[in-house]
Scaffold this motif. Structure first.
Motif, PDB file in Angstrom:
ATOM      1  N   UNK A  31     -24.048-114.636 104.387  1.00 35.97           N
ATOM      2  CA  UNK A  31     -23.661-114.829 102.976  1.00 35.97           C
ATOM      3  C   UNK A  31     -24.861-114.500 102.084  1.00 35.97           C
ATOM      4  N   UNK A  32     -26.053-114.979 102.503  1.00 32.74           N
ATOM      5  CA  UNK A  32     -27.258-114.678 101.717  1.00 32.74           C
ATOM      6  C   UNK A  32     -27.564-113.180 101.786  1.00 32.74           C
ATOM      7  N   UNK A  33     -27.337-112.591 102.962  1.00 32.21           N
ATOM      8  CA  UNK A  33     -27.585-111.153 103.112  1.00 32.21           C
ATOM      9  C   UNK A  33     -26.706-110.375 102.126  1.00 32.21           C
ATOM     10  N   UNK A  34     -25.406-110.738 102.084  1.00 28.12           N
ATOM     11  CA  UNK A  34     -24.482-110.030 101.179  1.00 28.12           C
ATOM     12  C   UNK A  34     -24.897-110.276  99.725  1.00 28.12           C
ATOM     13  N   UNK A  35     -25.348-111.505  99.442  1.00 29.46           N
ATOM     14  CA  UNK A  35     -25.777-111.832  98.068  1.00 29.46           C
ATOM     15  C   UNK A  35     -27.084-111.121  97.709  1.00 29.46           C
ATOM     16  N   UNK A  36     -27.756-110.565  98.732  1.00 30.01           N
ATOM     17  CA  UNK A  36     -28.978-109.794  98.463  1.00 30.01           C
ATOM     18  C   UNK A  36     -30.187-110.665  98.184  1.00 30.01           C
ATOM     19  N   UNK A  37     -30.173-111.902  98.721  1.00 34.44           N
ATOM     20  CA  UNK A  37     -31.318-112.809  98.502  1.00 34.44           C
ATOM     21  C   UNK A  37     -31.757-113.394  99.846  1.00 34.44           C
ATOM     22  N   UNK A  38     -33.026-113.793  99.971  1.00 37.85           N
ATOM     23  CA  UNK A  38     -33.445-114.425 101.215  1.00 37.85           C
ATOM     24  C   UNK A  38     -32.781-115.794 101.361  1.00 37.85           C
TER      25      UNK A  38
END
Ligand code: HEM
Length: 508
Positions: free
Chosen positions: A496-503
């Motif tokens: 989910x964080x990967x898709x959101x583009x954040x660590x």
């Protein structure tokens, strides 16, 4: 044999390996009109998403409290949230086309595209889901099946008030954000008059696959079973990135242990970040309850059966969940035809196979539970090792209010049924295979057996029912209509964080 690593429950969303099991549920269908704002919203939502670790721990505690007290009156309550995306949703959030192309074809196309178009299922003839006529997507409830649906936000609670407080908080947040639109909300509600029963009246959620590393064998019991009769399967059948079951002839072991207990190839689909994710099938199935019961009362006496027995023959279990098939070690069958004590007893209600009933005298070969999980039955696909690669983790919940069969309401909308949800690592080899190659196929497991009398997508069908007179019921009406649905991918927490583009924040 060393056991491969247990599933990473803290990274897998909650409803996949835990099972929300909540009375009150809402499904919000969302659309992202701006990539960056959609990602910002997802980053904000990620900490709200329940993990399988949390849900499994809660369910264990709930069972303990229930067992000691004999009831569980609101001591433990929870509200859980999960999220899953369509292929168009992943694209709207900026997942590159090259990565989307590595997800499964069925997922990329969506359920609507597969409704009536036959797709290849080697070595079987091409087949479709059979969603035609009343089930045709042109009749589906908008916007279900539309490419505008980007995500499904699933909220589930023990209390109506808590569910609606949580949904209201989320909706307010969507409105602030402005570019994440709620297209539609579908409510699910466990029947309050008969909790645990679906609208035709049968106990549901009785049989589920056991999962290695999650469901433990009973002390002194069969190491390849959780509860008696519940085969333990490798988690890769339901979650990406773990060993799967081994296909092949049932006699591969010496002496044969069925299903093959050794770990098979690791389940893979999508880009590397898809590991710990699962495919979610959502299908909104309307049930014509009055029609189903009218047919029972008309056909049962005409075929020499009590309506309750005829109903049980259609499903393979009585109203209480008690199986018709004699339990292992009890060749004479149960103490009573419908034994609610057996129906409620997870140590007994799955402890049966079909090998002792090849003709379907107890459970017709086309009955719903034998069609959708033929256990040790010989199949054209090869038998039990192949069958175990078709299992589904079912997480359905009814929708609509119960029909009072004694006094149908004058303005009854008739809109009630089952929100069928299931998780698997392959939509093609699991949900679609079951619906196309088994359920809708009157020649499975053997020629002339008939379609699944509960969920086959045809208006009428054959139902071979040994014990009835005549035993072949040629034009059994079917009362379940597809009114919407789609295929989703439910990523891991880290994804989910990967898709959101954040660590991913430490500890999140
Ligand atoms: C309105 C639709 C449906 C109704 C009323 C219904 C009802 C039931 C009932 C009463 C049971 C027995 C209880 C249990 O074992 O949990 C059952 C089991 C099952 N159903 Fe359905 N079902 C529906 C849709 C579906 C669909 C769409 C599928 C998959 C294509 C499916 C697959 C299964 C499976 C795999 C089992 C468990 C069989 C076993 O493990 O022995 N069902 N269903």
């Amino acid at each position: 044999m060393a056991e491969p690593a247990a599933p990473n429950l803290a990274n897998i969303q909650g409803n996949i390996l835990g099972g929300f099991n909540k009375d009150f549920q809402s499904f919000l269908f969302l659309h992202f009109s701006d990539r960056d704002k959609g990602r910002a919203w997802l980053e904000h939502m990620a900490p709200e998403i329940a993990t399988s670790e949390e849900v499994v721990a809660f369910n264990t505690l709930f069972k303990q409290a229930n067992r000691r007290r004999g009831h569980e009156y609101g001591i433990l309550k929870a509200t859980w949230t999960n999220i899953a995306f369509t292929a168009s949703g992943l694209k709207a959030l900026g997942v590159p086309d090259a990565e989307i192309a590595t997800f499964s074809e069925a997922f990329r196309q969506g359920m609507k595209a597969r409704a009536a178009t036959p797709f290849p299922t080697p070595p079987f003839p091409p087949a479709s889901l059979g969603d035609e006529g009343d089930s045709d997507p042109s009749h589906w409830i908008a916007p279900l099946g539309s490419k505008d649906v980007h995500a499904i936000l699933h909220v589930a609670s023990d209390s109506h008030a808590d569910l609606h407080a949580t949904v209201a908080r989320y909706v307010q947040n969507l409105d602030f954000n402005g570019t994440v639109k709620r297209l539609f909300t579908q409510e699910g509600i466990v029947r309050q008059d008969e909790p645990g029963h679906e609208h035709f009246g049968f106990k549901d959620g009785v049989s589920q696959p056991g999962i290695r590393g999650v469901d433990l064998p009973r002390p002194g019991g069969n190491p390849n079973e959780g509860n008696p009769g519940q085969d333990l399967l490798w988690p890769g059948e339901f979650v990406l990135g773990y060993p799967t079951q081994i296909d092949g002839p049932d006699t591969v072991n010496t002496p044969p242990v069925v299903p093959n207990p050794n770990p098979g190839p690791v389940s893979k689909s999508g880009p590397p970040w898809a590991a710990d994710g699962s495919y979610l099938v959502f299908r909104r199935l309307r049930q014509d309850v009055a029609g189903f019961h009218a047919q029972l009362h008309q056909l049962a006496p005409a075929n020499g059966l009590d309506p309750r027995v005829f109903a049980a023959k259609l499903v393979g279990r009585y109203h209480s969940g008690c199986p018709l098939e004699p339990l292992k070690g009890q060749p004479q069958g149960h103490d009573a035809p419908d034994d609610p004590a057996v129906g409620a007893d997870s140590l007994r209600n799955n402890n049966f196979e079909y090998g002792g009933d090849p003709a379907g005298n107890a459970v017709p070969r086309a009955s719903h539970i034998r069609k959708t999980y033929p256990r040790d039955e010989d199949t054209p696909g090869g038998g039990e090792n192949n069958t175990q690669k078709r299992r589904l983790l079912r997480r359905g919940v009814p929708f609509g209010l119960s029909l009072n069969l004694n006094a149908p309401a004058p303005h009854d909308s008739g809109d009630r049924g089952l929100l069928f949800l299931c998780y698997q690592s392959s939509i093609e080899e699991q949900f679609e295979f079951v619906q196309k190659i088994w359920v809708n196929n009157s020649g499975f497991p053997q020629g002339g057996d008939g379609e699944d009398p509960i969920i086959a997508q045809s208006k009428t069908g054959l139902f071979a029912c040994p014990g009835a007179n005549p035993a072949n019921i040629p034009a059994l009406k079917h009362f379940v209509t597809t009114t919407g649905g789609d295929y989703f991918f439910q990523p891991s927490i880290s994804a989910l964080y990967h898709i959101a583009g954040v660590p991913q924040p430490l500890g999140a």
